[in-house]
Design an enzyme around this catalytic site. Structure first.
Site, short mmCIF file in Angstrom:
data_model
loop_
_atom_site.label_atom_id
_atom_site.label_comp_id
_atom_site.label_asym_id
_atom_site.label_seq_id
_atom_site.Cartn_x
_atom_site.Cartn_y
_atom_site.Cartn_z
N ASN A 238 81.91 -79.71 30.10
CA ASN A 238 82.32 -78.86 31.33
C ASN A 238 83.76 -79.24 31.41
O ASN A 238 84.32 -78.36 31.90
CB ASN A 238 81.41 -79.47 32.52
CG ASN A 238 80.01 -78.65 32.67
OD1 ASN A 238 79.79 -77.79 31.94
ND2 ASN A 238 79.16 -79.39 33.32
N GLU B 58 73.98 -64.93 32.06
CA GLU B 58 74.45 -66.17 32.03
C GLU B 58 74.60 -66.76 33.72
O GLU B 58 74.18 -67.84 34.06
CB GLU B 58 76.09 -66.55 31.60
CG GLU B 58 76.11 -66.18 30.09
CD GLU B 58 77.50 -65.99 29.43
OE1 GLU B 58 77.80 -66.07 28.48
OE2 GLU B 58 78.46 -66.11 30.43
N LYS C 290 75.60 -39.58 62.26
CA LYS C 290 74.49 -40.18 61.35
C LYS C 290 73.40 -40.56 62.31
O LYS C 290 73.60 -41.41 62.93
CB LYS C 290 75.20 -41.34 60.48
CG LYS C 290 74.46 -41.62 59.16
CD LYS C 290 75.27 -42.56 58.30
CE LYS C 290 74.53 -42.75 57.04
NZ LYS C 290 75.48 -43.65 56.29
N CYS D 6 75.35 -38.59 54.41
CA CYS D 6 74.72 -39.28 53.56
C CYS D 6 73.51 -39.56 53.59
O CYS D 6 72.48 -38.90 53.10
CB CYS D 6 75.59 -40.75 53.73
SG CYS D 6 75.46 -41.71 51.73
N ILE E 27 82.18 -62.18 22.42
CA ILE E 27 81.85 -60.64 22.70
C ILE E 27 82.22 -60.51 24.13
O ILE E 27 82.82 -59.43 24.61
CB ILE E 27 80.59 -60.41 22.48
CG1 ILE E 27 80.23 -59.18 22.45
CG2 ILE E 27 79.53 -61.12 23.33
CD1 ILE E 27 79.00 -58.48 21.84
N GLU F 37 82.04 -39.24 53.25
CA GLU F 37 81.71 -40.00 54.37
C GLU F 37 82.87 -40.97 54.76
O GLU F 37 83.30 -41.64 53.81
CB GLU F 37 80.39 -40.60 54.02
CG GLU F 37 80.00 -41.58 55.29
CD GLU F 37 78.59 -42.52 54.66
OE1 GLU F 37 77.91 -42.96 55.93
OE2 GLU F 37 78.38 -42.46 53.61
N SER G 271 88.41 -65.62 24.02
CA SER G 271 87.76 -66.85 23.24
C SER G 271 87.58 -66.41 21.50
O SER G 271 87.13 -67.30 20.98
CB SER G 271 86.58 -67.51 23.93
OG SER G 271 85.51 -66.41 23.74
#
Length: 552
Positions: A374, A403, A114, A150, A296, A45, A293
């Site tokens: 911070n 987070e 479409k 689509c 993970i 498309e 750091s």
């Protein structure tokens, strides 16, 4: 009367706005299709402009260029080689349509416009396109092509109309973005259209990263009896040939290649890799820089970057503070060693001292707290942005969806950056991806075989290390509980009472997560883009008011 057709499914990686480059991809695929004896080459498309082109479609000069290019491509088909079915925005009678254009014998031989324009989630096609009429079959070398663009495959009316009008097969150019649940949905709807019409179906999808979307390819062909007869690979450019023959019961598809489908974790990892690779390369960045750091999130982000771009294009920076543990220093160094990346160390202690001295008169009498934490994060963000500005690589952000959902991130600190591969990845999924990548090297990855991070990175308790002995779970519920609550709130859009009833979790805990989710909306509005992975990602797909008193 034609009784045999060879159709090439051209799974290409176009770039939005790069009409010359996309035309070159189409030409190259046509040349390859010709060597395979194809009669028709089918493309995704809007492949000529790249998908989604968004407001580029509203520019007349852009559409003039599209029309000129389509006409040039059409003229090239006078050479007797394969015809082309090309996706492009197309003007007719003062309207703009999302079109699939058949180019054959030197002319534009037919088109389908479409009919169903998606206007939900990441899509807003009604903003830039007009609704096309129900398409009629397009005659092609003795056969009748039923072309659906689509979204038209997701509804029975277009396929039913085409079958009623005499279509011999359904051909579907797609720009279908990846999410973790999309594959089953595509095949479900494809088989639904086949069951309703008894016609074979050819589905062609693009393979690329485009801003926050990734397109996984995985083109396929389903026979009129619903059997999967051809499966193109996922996460790779490809040209597959589908051979159809006409018998007494109509057209059927000969058995073709069946590429293996990746596992759930490889799918997610490949989506992150492709999204980052195309964002960096198509925007002309020489590479990426990120803060490593010893935790993970930055470890898996660095691994994805190396797999996407190569170790020579990934610059890692460790930025210790007085609260950084020896373990974190060791783990960051080991991650960089395993990946083969450059690792610099920039101590932010002097910056912390400078800010303390600068702000001491204003903060007189105030106890240290979140503000000082911070400042550490913002000192790191400033450092990384300075390296990005001076040396040129894009800053890669490393925060995850858990987070970002609850605002456990610092605006203008660890949220600095140009792109995030974990933006739509929950923390529990991060753990699973790390274990998967340590045990598997993805197909096409530029990184090393074997482990890409030490086991300790995965097993130690997550910590921002902004104060002594800090752990994420000091501020948040355990991640298995948090992610369950967030998934029910975000992807499933369930309320507090329903979540408490279904999970048995403490109501006060669920209410707190809801409050954090709502309060963090202003941060997410200022976050960098990132790869869409789940069924409902932050950004253009989930839009909540900043000022919002609703209590869930």
């Amino acid at each position: 009367m034609t009784k045999r057709l060879s159709i090439a499914l051209c799974q290409i990686n176009p770039t939005v706005g790069d009409i010359p480059g996309n035309r070159a991809l189409i030409r190259a695929s046509r040349a390859k299709a010709q060597t395979l004896g194809a009669d028709l080459a089918v493309f995704p498309e809007l492949c000529l402009t790249g998908y989604p082109p968004e407001d580029l479609v509203l520019r007349d000069a852009f559409l003039d260029w599209v029309q000129e290019t389509v006409e040039d491509l059409a003229r090239e088909t006078a050479d007797g080689g394969p015809a082309l079915l090309v996706g492009a925005p197309w003007r007719e009678d003062g309207q703009r349509f999302n079109a699939a254009l058949l180019l054959d014998g030197g002319v534009i031989a037919g088109r389908a416009l479409k009919h169903h324009l998606p206007n939900y989630g990441v899509f807003d096609e009604k903003r830039v396109f007009d609704i096309g009429p129900l398409p009629d079959p397009i005659p092609f070398r003795g056969a009748q092509l039923g072309v659906l663009v689509c979204e038209d495959m997701w509804f029975p009316d277009v396929a039913g109309h085409l079958a009623e009008k005499g279509a011999d097969m359904l051909v579907i150019p797609n720009g279908s973005p990846y999410d973790v649940e999309k594959d089953e949905a595509r095949l479900f709807h494809a088989r639904g259209r086949v069951a309703e019409t008894n016609l074979p179906l050819l589905y062609v999808n693009q393979i690329c990263g485009q801003d926050e979307l990734v397109f996984d390819g995985a083109s396929f062909v389903v026979n009129g009896d619903g059997e999967l007869r051809l499966q193109a690979p996922r996460w790779a450019e490809d040209l597959s040939l589908a051979v159809l023959s006409k018998g007494g019961d109509g057209w059927s598809v000969e058995a073709g290649g069946r590429a293996p489908m990746p596992s759930r974790w490889e799918d997610i990892y490949q989506a992150m890799t492709l999204g980052l690779r195309d964002y960096v390369t198509k925007n002309g960045f020489p590479g990426v820089v990120l803060g490593l750091s010893g935790g993970i999130d930055s470890a898996i982000s660095a691994a994805v970057a190396v797999d996407a771009l190569g170790a020579d294009k990934v610059h890692c920076v460790m930025m210790p503070s007085p609260y950084t543990s020896r373990e974190s220093l060791e783990d960051a160094a080991e991650c960089a060693r395993l990946l083969g990346t450059r690792l610099d160390e920039v101590n932010i202690g002097p910056a912390m001292e400078a800010f303390d001295a600068m702000l001491a008169p204003v903060f007189a009498g105030q106890a240290p707290g979140i503000t000082e934490e911070n400042i550490q994060s913002r000192s790191r963000g400033l450092t990384l942005m300075a390296i990005s500005n001076k040396l040129g690589p894009m800053l890669l952000t490393t925060g995850n969806k858990s987070e970002m959902s609850v605002g456990y991130a610092t605006l203008y600190g660890d949220m600095c950056g140009g792109y995030s591969v974990l933006k739509d990845v929950y923390k529990t999924t991060v753990f699973a991806l790390c274990r998967w990548r340590n045990a598997h090297k993805p197909v096409g990855a530029l990184g090393p075989e074997g482990a890409v991070m030490p086991e300790r990175v995965i097993t130690k308790p997550p910590s921002a290390e902004l104060r002594p002995d800090q752990k994420d779970e000091d501020s948040l519920p355990p991640y298995d509980e948090l992610d369950l609550i967030l998934h029910m709130m975000i992807e499933e859009q369930q309320g507090i009472s329903a979540i408490v009833s279904k999970t048995g979790l403490d109501r006060a805990k669920v209410e707190r997560v809801w409050t954090l989710l709502q309060r963090a909306e202003y941060k997410r509005r200022q976050a960098p883009p990132g790869v869409k992975i789940t069924e409902l990602s932050f950004g253009r797909e989930r839009r909540y008011p900043l000022t919002n008193a609703y209590k869930g």
